[in-house]
Design an enzyme around this catalytic site. Sequence first.
Site, short mmCIF file in Angstrom:
data_model
loop_
_atom_site.label_atom_id
_atom_site.label_comp_id
_atom_site.label_asym_id
_atom_site.label_seq_id
_atom_site.Cartn_x
_atom_site.Cartn_y
_atom_site.Cartn_z
N GLU A 198 0.82 -1.22 0.00
CA GLU A 198 0.00 0.00 0.00
C GLU A 198 0.85 1.27 0.00
O GLU A 198 0.99 1.96 1.02
CB GLU A 198 -0.95 -0.01 1.20
CG GLU A 198 -1.85 -1.23 1.22
CD GLU A 198 -2.94 -1.18 2.28
OE1 GLU A 198 -2.86 -0.32 3.17
OE2 GLU A 198 -3.87 -1.99 2.21
N GLU A 386 -5.15 -8.98 0.71
CA GLU A 386 -5.83 -8.73 1.98
C GLU A 386 -7.32 -8.56 1.70
O GLU A 386 -7.70 -7.93 0.71
CB GLU A 386 -5.36 -7.43 2.68
CG GLU A 386 -3.96 -7.49 3.23
CD GLU A 386 -3.53 -6.19 3.91
OE1 GLU A 386 -4.40 -5.39 4.36
OE2 GLU A 386 -2.31 -5.97 3.99
C1 GBH Z 1 -4.43 -2.39 5.38
O1 GBH Z 1 -4.47 -1.03 5.13
C2 GBH Z 1 -3.06 -2.70 5.89
O2 GBH Z 1 -2.26 -3.27 4.90
C3 GBH Z 1 -3.04 -3.52 7.13
O3 GBH Z 1 -1.81 -3.40 7.73
C4 GBH Z 1 -4.18 -3.11 8.03
O4 GBH Z 1 -4.13 -3.74 9.27
C5 GBH Z 1 -5.46 -3.45 7.32
O5 GBH Z 1 -5.53 -2.81 6.08
C6 GBH Z 1 -6.72 -3.08 8.09
O6 GBH Z 1 -6.81 -1.72 8.26
O7 GBH Z 1 -10.62 6.69 8.44
O8 GBH Z 1 -11.41 7.12 6.22
O9 GBH Z 1 -9.40 8.18 6.99
C7 GBH Z 1 -5.36 -0.23 5.76
C8 GBH Z 1 -5.28 1.14 5.13
C9 GBH Z 1 -5.44 3.43 5.57
C10 GBH Z 1 -7.26 1.99 6.05
C11 GBH Z 1 -6.05 4.48 6.43
C12 GBH Z 1 -7.87 3.06 6.90
C13 GBH Z 1 -8.12 5.40 7.15
C14 GBH Z 1 -9.38 5.69 6.41
N1 GBH Z 1 -5.85 2.13 6.00
N2 GBH Z 1 -7.48 4.34 6.40
S1 GBH Z 1 -10.26 7.03 7.07
#
Ligand code: GBH
Length: 480
Positions: A198, A386
Amino acid sequence: MKDITRREFGKAVTAATALAGISSPRHALAQQPSKSDLAYPPGFLWGCATAAYQIEGAVHEDGRKPTVWDIFAHTPGKTYHGETGDVADDSYHLYKEDVRLLHDLGVKTYRFSIAWARIFPDGTGQPNPKGLDYYHRVVDELLAYNITPYITLFHWDLPAALPGGWQSRDTSKAFADYAGYIASRLSDRVHHFMTTNEIICFTDLGYRTGRFAPGLALPAGEANQVRHHGVLAHGLGVQAIRAHARGAVQVGLAENATVCVPVIEDAEQIEAARRATRNENAPFLTTIMEGRYPQTYLEQEGVYAPRVEPGDMEAIGSKLDFVGLNIYTPIYVRADSSPQGYAVLRPPASFPHMASDWIKVAPECIYWGVRNVCDLWHPPAIYITENGCSSDDVLTADGQVEDTDRIMYLRNHLSQLHRAIREDYPVNGYFLWSLLDNFEWDDGYSKRFGIHYVDFATEKRIPKLSAAWYHEAIAQNAVV
Ligand code: GBH
């Protein structure tokens, strides 16, 4: 050979589904896919995924040095209740137990990440044999159970000692050196590598919004350069892995490409969703798949466009053996008459979501994620690297976790993924996020994504009902 099997499988299922509809036209229910219609192809790779900083703990052990996430999590106000990955699931010590859980599930494969700072504690320089030994042990344990390791080289835990972090292009080169070193040491037994996880998260969230480590909020020009170093690290990493591998390896990455769902499934909206996919992912997956920044992106950023050196775009555009997609949630788009040709629809407040409010109940995203990427760029193979959700799990008095919402989420997503397979999109495997409840970045331990409950006071792992569900799906090779 495998491809032919897959294609024939798709045709057979399509035919069976059509027949089911024709043979009992008066019974609408008979046209719903039955359980057997949702069988997966032979050899489909069922797996689970985790990441180093989220599960390992043991942050001071065997020569590991701090990463940007250690520092960020220890900075007041950055994570939920100031929680850190210092101990997490203690998988550094309990990995045998975790491999045993994988075996009990019946998974064929496991995606985990290597902590760069265990191998090169300062990011560059002399490798640390004790750090590498840990991953040798993990790989040996997996192979003893016939579980195929899929390794992510970078899941955000950047060694803090690297000057300038991702602001420096030297970090992209340091990453390639580290990736090549791992390939040289592990590719006798590991044949599948993902460079980065990511890119948008460790670049934009780390350096533009500051929500993730290292918590900077840089102006556009500098933040775009960080993005460039992210895609460059991936590209140089692909080249280094191939150059140093001891045998045949498959190389890809894991991207949370924005999934654009056509709000109405007709030709015009489908085309709009495809255009949106290319545009919404412009500086990341689009650039990687096309080997150049889209003209619209360069024009839009103007003087803030990234500085590119000779050779960068060739590396970034390296042909991949597979694309890994981390899929949780979509955006909805529809065609319009704007220059970009589509509009992103804001979900109404009533749109249902899982425990993490950013994960909408929108299972068709897994189908459209695969389809848009394949229709645009035709990668040789796709993995869902994922997919999963958080749930407000509670342990009952008799020690059970009845996470029926997670089962609903998984069942719906796997039903939609099955549609992609029926339509011959080359989906090779699926990694459920996650094997264990773990350190959920800025959400600390407040969001549980595991199919095993972890009591963080004792490190006891308890299979949730969803683990039993996944076990049965794998056993039947079908949505259950
Ligand atoms: C993935 O990314 C990761 O690869 C993993 O490590 C993680 O544990 C998994 O997903 C579950 O989250 O609140 O609308 O601002 C997650 C990517 C980026 C998702 C930040 C949540 C915030 C969205 N994340 N995002 S918001």
